[in-house]
Design a protein around this motif. Structure first.
Motif, PDB file in Angstrom:
ATOM      1  N   GLY A 183      50.670  31.351  52.476  1.00  0.00           N
ATOM      2  CA  GLY A 183      49.689  32.018  51.634  1.00  0.00           C
ATOM      3  C   GLY A 183      49.601  31.492  50.224  1.00  0.00           C
ATOM      4  O   GLY A 183      48.790  31.966  49.445  1.00  0.00           O
ATOM      5  N   CYS A 184      50.442  30.496  49.882  1.00  0.00           N
ATOM      6  CA  CYS A 184      50.353  29.945  48.528  1.00  0.00           C
ATOM      7  C   CYS A 184      50.822  28.509  48.547  1.00  0.00           C
ATOM      8  O   CYS A 184      51.510  28.071  49.456  1.00  0.00           O
ATOM      9  N   THR A 185      50.426  27.758  47.520  1.00  0.00           N
ATOM     10  CA  THR A 185      50.854  26.370  47.396  1.00  0.00           C
ATOM     11  C   THR A 185      51.833  26.198  46.251  1.00  0.00           C
ATOM     12  O   THR A 185      52.162  25.081  45.870  1.00  0.00           O
ATOM     13  N   MET A 188      53.904  25.499  59.368  1.00  0.00           N
ATOM     14  CA  MET A 188      53.302  24.443  60.184  1.00  0.00           C
ATOM     15  C   MET A 188      52.586  25.035  61.397  1.00  0.00           C
ATOM     16  O   MET A 188      51.480  24.615  61.756  1.00  0.00           O
ATOM     17  N   GLU A 189      53.205  26.016  62.036  1.00  0.00           N
ATOM     18  CA  GLU A 189      52.604  26.647  63.221  1.00  0.00           C
ATOM     19  C   GLU A 189      51.276  27.309  62.881  1.00  0.00           C
ATOM     20  O   GLU A 189      50.382  27.404  63.738  1.00  0.00           O
ATOM     21  N   HIS A 190      51.143  27.753  61.644  1.00  0.00           N
ATOM     22  CA  HIS A 190      49.923  28.463  61.241  1.00  0.00           C
ATOM     23  C   HIS A 190      48.697  27.554  61.287  1.00  0.00           C
ATOM     24  O   HIS A 190      47.562  28.047  61.283  1.00  0.00           O
ATOM     25  N   ALA A 191      48.906  26.238  61.355  1.00  0.00           N
ATOM     26  CA  ALA A 191      47.773  25.315  61.484  1.00  0.00           C
ATOM     27  C   ALA A 191      47.072  25.478  62.824  1.00  0.00           C
ATOM     28  O   ALA A 191      45.928  25.018  62.998  1.00  0.00           O
ATOM     29  N   VAL A 250      44.103  19.465  50.539  1.00  0.00           N
ATOM     30  CA  VAL A 250      43.789  19.956  51.878  1.00  0.00           C
ATOM     31  C   VAL A 250      43.303  21.404  51.821  1.00  0.00           C
ATOM     32  O   VAL A 250      42.354  21.788  52.519  1.00  0.00           O
ATOM     33  N   VAL A 251      43.947  22.216  50.988  1.00  0.00           N
ATOM     34  CA  VAL A 251      43.509  23.610  50.826  1.00  0.00           C
ATOM     35  C   VAL A 251      42.068  23.668  50.316  1.00  0.00           C
ATOM     36  O   VAL A 251      41.298  24.558  50.695  1.00  0.00           O
ATOM     37  N   LEU A 289      50.882  18.825  58.882  1.00  0.00           N
ATOM     38  CA  LEU A 289      50.731  20.126  59.538  1.00  0.00           C
ATOM     39  C   LEU A 289      51.054  21.266  58.574  1.00  0.00           C
ATOM     40  O   LEU A 289      50.406  22.329  58.617  1.00  0.00           O
ATOM     41  N   ARG A 290      52.041  21.057  57.716  1.00  0.00           N
ATOM     42  CA  ARG A 290      52.355  22.107  56.759  1.00  0.00           C
ATOM     43  C   ARG A 290      51.203  22.329  55.783  1.00  0.00           C
ATOM     44  O   ARG A 290      50.856  23.466  55.456  1.00  0.00           O
ATOM     45  N   ALA A 291      50.595  21.238  55.334  1.00  0.00           N
ATOM     46  CA  ALA A 291      49.440  21.363  54.439  1.00  0.00           C
ATOM     47  C   ALA A 291      48.290  22.083  55.143  1.00  0.00           C
ATOM     48  O   ALA A 291      47.621  22.939  54.550  1.00  0.00           O
ATOM     49  N   LEU A 292      48.066  21.762  56.425  1.00  0.00           N
ATOM     50  CA  LEU A 292      47.006  22.432  57.183  1.00  0.00           C
ATOM     51  C   LEU A 292      47.339  23.897  57.410  1.00  0.00           C
ATOM     52  O   LEU A 292      46.447  24.755  57.405  1.00  0.00           O
ATOM     53  N   GLY A 293      48.625  24.204  57.617  1.00  0.00           N
ATOM     54  CA  GLY A 293      49.041  25.591  57.767  1.00  0.00           C
ATOM     55  C   GLY A 293      48.813  26.391  56.499  1.00  0.00           C
ATOM     56  O   GLY A 293      48.358  27.543  56.541  1.00  0.00           O
TER      57      GLY A 293
END
Length: 532
Positions: free
Chosen positions: A129-131, A304-307, A159-160, A215-219
């Motif tokens: 929910g945050c970067t 990562m899974e949240h992607a 990416v966000v 994947l983490r950035a996409l998540g």
């Protein structure tokens, strides 16, 4: 003025300079709103030849390179050969000059490795929910200048900011680029020398590292804009499957050799995790800190899974040793796939021949994966599914049966049933009874119908006769079996090619004609041999 289509697809990697275009476009409000696809593909790479002698013996000259290009693709003749070292130039170099070139090559390769090390040293944990930056993953190794850390932060922010992003594709360069790592300055390496003297372990490691961060950035982005609907991935070996694997992948002091040895150990997931926890206890000084470290990586896996949460289409290829890779990946892979509740199309693959030498334990990982997915009732919207896997009949059917309400297109390619794990005649009958399909595609299916393994529904197999070069009768064979699975025929045709031939010759006029022509040609050939 730039057109919107110019910014639709952005290619990037996390090597030096590989994020410049992505960050630049994402920083411009007018440009970033047109971005629809991201493609992760590395641009450069150098392989370890193991020493000067093997490196030197692998170098080819301009003339030899041109001949190889002509053999591979006539359309490419002349492309890329300008400026290459000629035979005369190479032979004119002294041994010392060639050794100096090799040292330069190794220095460039070391610089690439150092860039990867700086990347891992700069990774910080991210909260869903945050970067914002939290604690560094490796505070004791954090780079003082923080340049790479800032680059990673800007990458995730970029990416966000891509609120119109629809597709992410991972294209491992060492698999899709025929010239990957075979060029350096004015030198080219021969395909044979490259194949014999190098391996792709380091490439797979770096691909997994960069993919995990992507994947983490996409998540993170999915917490702000749930626009990503399609993803294509290749994951080799242990990669980031579980906290244990992610911890090793993000550890700059873990060598490729150590990771690869660990990857090939066929231990249970729990045993590997417990061993890793013990190692972390020694490095951190206690069980509490080791548990906190484990939780830290579990949180990153959650991001990562949240992607996957909004995906409707997923093409995921998990590769490695036939028994080792999926053994490691099964449980954490299931956690990723469970998040894809909106999936309508899924393709999963480890495409390879499984027999001979396939043991029954190879199906345990697939059974574990299928079991977890079936129990959670995943993919309530799935319409298309493609599988390439080693499994057994019961595990496969238990999983497919849970998808029956919505599944309408099924592709089984390179699916092997382990010894004593069922036969394809039985699977096909159960498919016909359990599913209501509109389309079924079957190819390269294996079981233990013969001691050395039986391969069915494979048009290039030796069992198919030479007279069916246009594959006319093979298509009849394929259609007869597909029609049964789809409920269009009440009787399952023989899936053994020889048995099918015997029946088919009686029913197919075209087959009889081709068969007679083949017999006549064979008779004439033998007569000609006797005359000679």
């Amino acid at each position: 003025m730039s057109t919107p289509s110019f910014f639709e697809t952005i290619w990037f990697d996390l090597d030096e300079g590989g994020l410049d275009s992505l960050i630049s476009i994402a920083s411009h409000h007018e440009h970033r709103r047109h971005v629809r696809a991201l493609v992760l593909q590395r641009r450069r790479g150098l392989r370890d030849f193991g020493g000067f002698e093997t490196w030197e013996s692998s170098v080819i000259y301009k003339q030899e390179y041109s001949e190889i290009e002509a053999d591979e693709n006539e359309d490419d003749v002349g492309k890329g050969e300008e400026g290459l070292v000629s035979r005369q130039e190479w032979l004119a170099l002294s041994v010392d000059e060639r050794r100096w070139l090799y040292q330069e090559y190794e220095a460039d390769r070391a610089a690439m490795q150092e860039q990867t090390r700086r990347l891992t040293c700069s990774i910080h944990s991210r909260a869903p929910g945050c970067t914002g930056v939290s604690e560094p993953v490796h505070p004791e190794r954090l780079q003082k200048e923080g340049t790479m850390r800032l680059t990673l932060e800007r990458f995730e922010e970029a990416v966000v900011g891509l609120t119109g992003l629809k597709t992410f594709t991972h294209r491992p360069a060492f698999l899709v680029d025929d010239h990957w790592a075979m060029c350096w300055r004015r030198l080219r390496f021969s395909p044979i020398g490259f194949l014999i003297n190098t391996d792709d372990e380091e490439d797979e490691e770096i691909e997994a590292l960069q993919l995990s961060l992507a994947l983490r950035a996409l998540g993170l982005a999915n917490h702000f804009s749930r626009s990503l609907h399609s993803m294509e991935l290749y994951v080799g070996g242990a990669a980031f499957w579980g906290a244990t694997s992610l911890g090793r992948l993000w550890d700059p002091d873990q060598t490729v050799r150590l990771r690869s040895q660990w990857q090939l150990h066929l231990r249970s997931f729990e045993a590997q995790a417990e061993e890793e926890l013990t190692d972390w206890m020694f490095s951190t000084g206690g069980q509490r800190l080791a548990r906190l470290r484990e939780e830290q990586f579990l949180r990153q896996l959650f991001v990562m899974e949240h992607a996957f949460v909004c995906l409707t289409h997923l093409d995921c290829e998990v590769c490695g040793e036939p028994e080792g890779a999926l053994t490691i990946a099964a449980r954490p892979l299931a956690e990723f796939l469970k998040r894809g509740g909106s999936l309508e199309r899924m393709v999963d693959g480890v495409p390879s021949r499984a027999y001979p030498g396939l043991s029954r334990r190879a199906s345990k990982a697939a059974g574990d994966l299928f079991g977890q997915l079936a129990r959670c009732g995943c993919w309530p919207r799935i319409r298309e599914l493609g599988l390439s896997v080693v499994t057994d009949e019961d595990a496969l059917m238990a999983f497919l049966s849970t998808l029956a309400p919505t599944l309408r297109r099924l592709t089984l390619s390179h699916v092997a049933l382990v010894p004593a794990g069922g036969r394809w005649e039985s699977v096909l009958k159960r498919l016909a009874g359990a599913l209501c399909l509109d389309v079924v595609e079957l190819s390269s299916l294996e079981d233990d119908g013969y001691p050395e393994g039986r391969l069915v529904l494979e048009p290039t197999a030796p069992a198919w006769p030479g007279w069916d070069q246009e594959r006319v009768c093979y298509r009849h064979y394929e259609s007869a079996i597909s029609d049964y699975v789809l409920g269009r025929s009440a009787v399952l045709a023989p899936i053994c090619p020889k048995a099918f031939f015997r029946q088919h010759l009686q029913a197919c006029e075209q087959a009889r004609t081709m068969y007679i022509q083949a017999l006549a040609a064979n008779r004439h050939s033998k007569q000609a041999e006797r005359r000679d």
